[in-house]
Design an enzyme around this catalytic site. Structure first.
Site, short mmCIF file in Angstrom:
data_model
loop_
_atom_site.label_atom_id
_atom_site.label_comp_id
_atom_site.label_asym_id
_atom_site.label_seq_id
_atom_site.Cartn_x
_atom_site.Cartn_y
_atom_site.Cartn_z
N GLU A 45 0.86 -1.18 0.00
CA GLU A 45 0.00 0.00 0.00
C GLU A 45 0.90 1.23 0.00
O GLU A 45 1.69 1.43 0.92
CB GLU A 45 -0.90 0.01 1.23
CG GLU A 45 -1.96 -1.08 1.19
CD GLU A 45 -2.78 -1.11 2.45
OE1 GLU A 45 -2.86 -0.08 3.14
OE2 GLU A 45 -3.34 -2.18 2.75
N ASP A 56 -5.07 8.38 10.32
CA ASP A 56 -3.70 8.00 10.64
C ASP A 56 -3.23 8.57 11.97
O ASP A 56 -3.54 9.71 12.31
CB ASP A 56 -2.75 8.48 9.52
CG ASP A 56 -3.05 7.79 8.21
OD1 ASP A 56 -3.26 6.57 8.24
OD2 ASP A 56 -3.08 8.46 7.16
#
Length: 255
Positions: A45, A56
């Site tokens: 990814e 995140d």
């Protein structure tokens, strides 16, 4: 057949590694991808840096900020990935937020992905309903899979709808928190893994968030097809740069 579907047919549990494009140094993207494949990773990814990465945690946020400050852009990423399919065979997925893709132009972005050899996209802030109504055709015309996230709070009805729209794998978020914020899995989380497994969805599940070592990889893949590691690999890059990538991969899934 899309490389993602082909890879998912293999018997072993899948190990996917996330890293931020242009990190730790702007020109590291391709060599990191090549090293990860050489050391047995099944998927990669590639994080598209963004200034406001909602899902995140601090480790990945910091890597994204540094990449942006170093001059990483969407155009630069596509330029770096030109010709990547001459040296890399495993599935490549771009993970990013919808704002930069929208600014670039969704159709233009998808065409660039197809030209480059990208197999799929993970866009955490693109709702499945919006994708299904407005963008699915564009993705399919360019041979791209859009991979959707589910969490412990996602209803069964919603999960089954996501499953019906998906054609690769489902990204099963292990926790409601951001990336890099957990250590090991609670009994409650493992019950969630069992519950999703028992639903017998048509698309396999790959677990993300909270996987950092061999123990958590094995726990995550007991009821799922694979697991994704992000923050732990970024921390490895922080400490080692591009060195010892093979040692990191072996620490998660020994040969």
């Amino acid at each position: 057949m899309n490389r993602i579907n082909k890879k998912l047919q293999e018997e072993q549990k899948m190990l996917s590694i996330y890293f931020t494009a242009g990190y730790p140094e702007p020109e590291d993207t391709v060599s990191i991808i090549q090293d990860l494949e050489k050391n047995g990773v099944d998927f990669i990814e590639i994080g598209l840096p963004f200034s406001d990465p909602l899902a995140d945690g601090p480790t990945i946020q910091e890597s994204s900020t540094k990449a942006l400050k170093s001059g990483m852009t969407t155009n630069k990423l596509f330029e770096q990935l030109k010709g990547i399919r001459n040296s890399v065979e495993i599935p490549l997925v771009i993970m990013g937020y919808f704002n930069p893709i929208l600014q670039y132009g969704v159709e233009k972005f998808c065409k660039k992905c197809a030209e480059t050899g990208i197999d799929g996209l993970i866009i955490p802030d693109l709702p499945v309903d919006v994708y299904n109504e407005e963008f699915k055709t564009i993705f399919e015309e360019n041979g791209l899979q859009n991979i959707f996230l589910i969490t412990p709070q996602t209803s069964e009805e919603r999960i089954r709808f996501i499953d019906s729209v998906s054609n690769g794998f489902i990204y099963m978020v292990s926790t409601a928190s951001v990336t890099g914020s957990t250590s090991g899995f609670s009994e409650e989380t493992r019950d969630y893994f069992k519950r999703i497994s028992a639903m017998k969805l048509q698309n396999p599940q790959i677990v993300g968030f909270g996987i950092s070592d061999e123990e958590t990889f094995n726990q995550a893949t007991e009821y799922a097809k694979g697991a994704i590691i992000g923050s732990a690999f970024i921390k490895h890059l922080n400490a080692n740069g591009k060195k010892n990538i093979g040692d990191f991969v072996k620490s998660i899934r020994p040969l």
